[in-house]
Motif scaffolding. Structure first.
Motif: not given
Length: 464
Positions: A52-64, A89-97
């Motif tokens: 369920r890709p629409k339920q998954i949200f990705c963002m970098p924060d620890h290393n930024t 995220a792009a490969e698996f079709g996930l929202t990425h901020y």
């Protein structure tokens, strides 16, 4: 009558394994760059897509980095992890901020502020401070990388159901006492393992009076008591905070959602596995003196005389004092401070910046203190500027950095040098947590502000 925890958990159970764990449906998975690469590799190796890709949200924060985010990341490990998340995220079709996106920030700050974390949900992330989202009235907890893969593949996870604990805090908090102080007080009372095996419901008049930001701080620190997570029953404060946010229900759906959310509370006759009650009047601004968040005292108190008084194993107590350079019976008031950090998923929200600014307004940063003021998201950064908080801080000699986890943990450029003493609004004061050899005192934004302008540990109440 079931507890609220039972209601939410049981509603999400798909099946029970005989003499084993339960299969729990997950409404929301958050992914950051540190704990997701192996999960994506596992999915790839098995030829799986996210269920369920629409339920998954990705963002970098620890290393930024918290400066020059428009330029390539200099640290090769950090760059590799941040780049990998974007690619995965792009490969698996996930929202990425991604970095520099107005939607980016610390994942546990962005989730609630975008209306992605909602009452009644089950929420997981490969990060222990996922308990933060419990402030929304959700069952939220951290998971391991193999479990991240499990949720990606099936939107479910195998879990043993934790026991339930209710911690009630009643009364009015005194001047200069914040939700952070409440959490640090609870840890000192019940120790950092006192809630192991439990999911905490926070209740009582003190909690009900807390703002949403205060509740997020309190739930964030549940994990530091050993709990699987912590949450607060949703009420009008919750609904007012959520209304109008990007992913919040709209129109007729909003009315339906609120009607359901109003049912999310423990019954008056609900039975908890453990109940604890505390009085708000007993809590003053807090500081830690040791190397776990439970080793703390009221700011006017002295370091405990022995391990027994400190609720700590003797060897650990002595080792912690030696590392921190403190002695039993010592007062921390007046101790020289080298660094001050305002930020993290614990205290990087707009209310925390308002509190810090309220104390430094008309004053000036101590010349020998290095201060890192790091918003929890670009949305917080925008609000700081809209409210003119940036001007107040600049006039007092402070600069605002770009969003990220920053000096909460030594995974990016913002490291406290060895031996230096930092007053930090983050969540952990372990040895080397803010940099190899760094010494950390956990405190609220008000206490951090008082240290930043005086150059020493100072009771914020004398400056309010």
């Amino acid at each position: 009558m079931n507890t609220l925890f039972d209601k939410i958990w049981d509603k999400h159970v798909v099946q029970k394994v005989d003499d084993g764990p339960q299969q729990l449906y997950i409404d929301r998975l958050y992914c950051h760059e540190v704990t997701s690469p192996q999960a994506f590799d596992g999915m790839r190796a098995r030829g799986l897509k996210c269920f369920r890709p629409k339920q998954i949200f990705c963002m970098p924060d620890h290393n930024t980095p918290t400066h020059d985010q428009d330029k390539p990341i200099e640290d090769p490990v950090s760059k590799s992890q941040v780049d990998a998340l974007e690619k995965n995220a792009a490969e698996f079709g996930l929202t990425h901020y991604g970095m520099m996106s107005p939607n980016n920030g610390i994942i546990h700050v962005v989730g609630p502020e975008k209306g992605l974390s909602l009452p009644g949900m089950t929420i997981v992330c490969g990060d222990s401070h996922t308990s933060t989202h419990g402030a929304m009235g959700a069952v939220a907890f951290g998971i391991g990388t193999s479990e991240v893969e499990m949720v990606m593949a099936s939107q479910c996870i195998l879990q043993q159901k934790p026991k339930s604990m209710r911690i009630s805090i009643n009364g009015v908090l005194g001047k200069g006492v914040t939700a952070k102080d409440v959490a640090l007080y609870l840890m000192a009372q019940i120790t950092t393992s006192g809630a192991t095996g439990y999911f905490i419901e926070y209740a009582g008049s003190t909690v009900k009076a807390m703002s949403m930001e205060g509740r997020l701080t309190l739930c964030n620190l549940s994990i530091e008591m050993g709990a699987r997570g912590g949450f607060i029953a949703p009420d009008s404060t919750t609904f007012n905070y959520i209304k109008g946010r990007e992913y919040a229900p709209k129109g007729e759906e909003w009315d339906k959602a609120v009607a359901y959310w109003k049912t999310l509370k423990s019954g008056y006759d609900a039975v908890f596995d453990k109940e604890l009650t505390f009085n708000a009047a007993d809590i003053e601004p807090r500081v830690t003196y040791g190397t776990n968040p439970g080793m703390g005292i009221g700011i006017t108190e002295t370091v405990p005389a022995n391990a027994k008084l400190a609720n700590s194993p003797e060897a650990g107590f002595e080792k912690a004092l030696k590392y921190m350079g403190f002695e039993a019976g010592q007062k921390l008031l007046g101790t020289k401070v080298d660094y001050v950090f305002l930020g993290a998923c614990t205290n990087g929200r707009i209310e925390d910046f308002r509190a810090f600014a309220s104390l430094v307004n008309g004053r000036h940063k101590a010349k020998d203190v290095v201060a890192w003021l790091v918003p929890g998201s670009w949305a917080v950064d925008k609000q700081i500027r809209e409210e003119g908080i940036d001007k107040v801080l600049e006039e007092a000699g402070f600069e605002i950095r770009q969003p990220g986890c920053s000096a909460c943990l030594a995974m990016n450029d913002d490291k406290v040098p060895a031996g230096k003493l930092s007053v930090s609004t983050s969540n952990r004061n372990f040895e080397g947590r803010q940099g190899p050899g760094a010494r950390t005192i956990l405190a609220s934004p008000l206490t951090a502000a008082a240290a930043a302008i005086t150059g020493v540990i100072t009771d914020p109440r004398v400056l309010i």
